[in-house]
Scaffold this active site. Structure first.
Site, PDB file in Angstrom:
ATOM      1  N   LYS A 179       0.839  -1.206   0.000  1.00  0.00           N
ATOM      2  CA  LYS A 179       0.000   0.000   0.000  1.00  0.00           C
ATOM      3  C   LYS A 179       0.872   1.254   0.000  1.00  0.00           C
ATOM      4  O   LYS A 179       2.093   1.173   0.220  1.00  0.00           O
ATOM      5  CB  LYS A 179      -0.902  -0.018   1.237  1.00  0.00           C
ATOM      6  CG  LYS A 179      -0.123  -0.059   2.549  1.00  0.00           C
ATOM      7  CD  LYS A 179      -1.022  -0.384   3.735  1.00  0.00           C
ATOM      8  CE  LYS A 179      -0.203  -0.441   5.018  1.00  0.00           C
ATOM      9  NZ  LYS A 179      -1.021  -0.885   6.165  1.00  0.00           N
ATOM     10  N   TYR A 206      15.800  29.654   6.694  1.00  0.00           N
ATOM     11  CA  TYR A 206      14.589  30.319   7.188  1.00  0.00           C
ATOM     12  C   TYR A 206      14.604  30.437   8.706  1.00  0.00           C
ATOM     13  O   TYR A 206      15.015  29.516   9.416  1.00  0.00           O
ATOM     14  CB  TYR A 206      13.350  29.514   6.793  1.00  0.00           C
ATOM     15  CG  TYR A 206      12.941  29.673   5.354  1.00  0.00           C
ATOM     16  CD1 TYR A 206      12.575  30.927   4.867  1.00  0.00           C
ATOM     17  CD2 TYR A 206      12.901  28.583   4.500  1.00  0.00           C
ATOM     18  CE1 TYR A 206      12.181  31.084   3.545  1.00  0.00           C
ATOM     19  CE2 TYR A 206      12.497  28.728   3.181  1.00  0.00           C
ATOM     20  CZ  TYR A 206      12.143  29.984   2.707  1.00  0.00           C
ATOM     21  OH  TYR A 206      11.753  30.118   1.408  1.00  0.00           O
TER      22      TYR A 206
HETATM   23  C1  LIG Z   1      -0.148  -1.877   6.691  1.00  0.00           C
HETATM   24  C2  LIG Z   1      -0.656  -3.183   7.167  1.00  0.00           C
HETATM   25  C3  LIG Z   1       0.211  -4.274   7.341  1.00  0.00           C
HETATM   26  C4  LIG Z   1       1.707  -4.162   7.195  1.00  0.00           C
HETATM   27  O1  LIG Z   1       2.229  -3.557   8.349  1.00  0.00           O
HETATM   28  P1  LIG Z   1       3.810  -3.410   8.595  1.00  0.00           P
HETATM   29  O2  LIG Z   1       3.906  -2.898   9.968  1.00  0.00           O
HETATM   30  O3  LIG Z   1       4.299  -2.434   7.578  1.00  0.00           O
HETATM   31  O4  LIG Z   1       4.407  -4.755   8.397  1.00  0.00           O
HETATM   32  C5  LIG Z   1      -0.342  -5.487   7.695  1.00  0.00           C
HETATM   33  N1  LIG Z   1      -1.668  -5.620   7.869  1.00  0.00           N
HETATM   34  C6  LIG Z   1      -2.533  -4.590   7.724  1.00  0.00           C
HETATM   35  C7  LIG Z   1      -3.988  -4.809   7.942  1.00  0.00           C
HETATM   36  C8  LIG Z   1      -2.057  -3.341   7.381  1.00  0.00           C
HETATM   37  O5  LIG Z   1      -2.898  -2.321   7.260  1.00  0.00           O
END
Ligand SMILES: *Cc1c(COP(=O)(O)O)cnc(C)c1O
Length: 357
Positions: free
Chosen positions: A35, A254
């Site tokens: 994702k 800045y």
């Molecule tokens: C994002 C996510 C993961 C992966 O999590 P990590 O901590 O990056 O390994 C696994 N399961 C679900 C439901 C998620 O939303």
């Protein structure tokens, strides 16, 4: 010509990290979580590199469609499920697995065209209080799902709130609650994100769901990927575009925030919050130039940072500057910025080209 700033992604590191996950969770199937543009590493590129995964997990419908458009045929799990009948129809057509975490989603399935039954992942909330049926709603949801022609297989899924704190009692409680529900049902289970893969072997279930670990990054505060046998998959690298001498007493950047306490040499590097660096990175945070660490001088601006290279006489315009990568763990940079590595990786912006090697 190379662009000034780029994210170099290592296919070998990605593949090696998947192999490492398989070593830590032997015999389990792996849903590679890609994702958020594969945590900034490039959705399609990463999917192609990780073609050995058993499934991909994404949060948004558009990400799943983009994967199919790119010719990816691996099973894809919509981690938040679908929200409309149109999405469900398209999900059937494109062979997406759906997570079901709400009664509304059960109803969509009850009204679905059954030509293409779904693999459904029934999500149960064991304490996170984010997504999933509550414990006392679980039995009813499972019964309804089990009776549907639109459902080909049911798998059980939950998510941990505190798996990144090794030994957290909350994880043990969530595992116990989940096991009570899953016991004796002959349904495949999935509990573990990256942190739980490494910290809770009794929660591996049939499917593990690594995200961060695949990118070579440790989910535990104060640790690095290398310590877990992982290799950082991204190097964020840019270029020195200017050098200046700053007399004692003058300031840089800045807010006139940083003041030279000695005659200083400041390298201006083409990397700023427009590229995804966080403005909360404080002066003194490390930047690697020509292979050596130097401290950030002044605030992060949109397109540039200043780095105090007074002790780096060899540095010139065109010298490479690594913001994070194998030589500077993103975990270290995140800690300096007061956040977690997830946020830094996901923040890498659209204008940063990704190259895969
Ligand atoms: C994002 C996510 C993961 C992966 O999590 P990590 O901590 O990056 O390994 C696994 N399961 C679900 C439901 C998620 O939303």
């Amino acid at each position: 010509m190379n662009s000034l700033i780029r994210a170099e992604v290592s296919a070998a590191a990605l593949r090696g990290n998947l192999a490492r996950v398989r070593e830590v969770a032997p015999g389990r199937r792996v849903m590679a979580v890609i994702k958020a543009n594969a945590y900034g590493h490039g959705l399609i590129t990463v999917a192609q590199c990780l073609d050995g995964a058993d499934a991909f997990g994404v949060a948004r419908f558009e990400e799943a469609v983009a994967l199919r458009d790119a010719g990816i045929r691996t099973p894809i799990v919509l981690l938040e499920g679908v929200f409309t009948a149109e999405q469900l129809a398209l999900a059937a057509q494109l062979r997406f697995d759906v997570v079901v975490h709400e009664t509304e989603q059960l109803e969509l399935l009850e009204h679905a065209d059954t030509a293409q039954p779904f693999v459904t992942w029934l999500k149960v909330d064991t304490g996170m209080n984010r997504l999933g049926f509550r414990m006392d709603q679980f039995e009813g949801a499972l019964t309804r799902l089990s009776s549907l022609n639109a459902v080909q297989e049911i798998r059980l899924v939950t998510h941990f709130a505190c798996a990144d704190e090794r030994g957290s009692p909350m994880t043990g409680e969530q595992i116990a609650r989940f096991n009570r529900l899953a016991h004796g049902r002959q349904l495949a289970t999935s509990l573990a994100n990256s942190a739980a893969i490494f910290s809770a072997p009794d929660a591996h279930g049939e499917w593990v769901r690594p995200g961060l670990a695949l990118y070579g990054v440790a989910p535990f505060a104060g640790e690095t990927g290398a310590g877990l046998g992982l290799a950082p998959a991204m190097r964020l690298v840019s270029t020195v575009i200017s050098l200046r001498e700053v007399p004692v007493g003058e300031t840089v950047g800045y807010g006139a925030h940083w003041r030279a306490t000695r005659k200083s040499r400041i390298a201006i590097v083409a990397a700023g919050y427009g590229d995804g660096l966080l403005r909360s990175l404080p002066p003194g945070s490390p930047v690697i130039i020509n292979g050596r660490a130097f401290p950030l001088a002044g605030r992060v601006s949109m397109d540039m940072i200043g780095v105090d290279v007074t002790d780096g006489v060899e540095i010139g315009i065109g010298s490479p500057a690594v913001l994070w990568g194998p030589e500077l763990p993103v975990e270290t940079v995140a800690q300096a910025a007061g956040t977690i590595p997830y946020e830094l990786l996901c923040a890498v912006s659209q204008r940063v080209p990704i190259s895969v090697g």
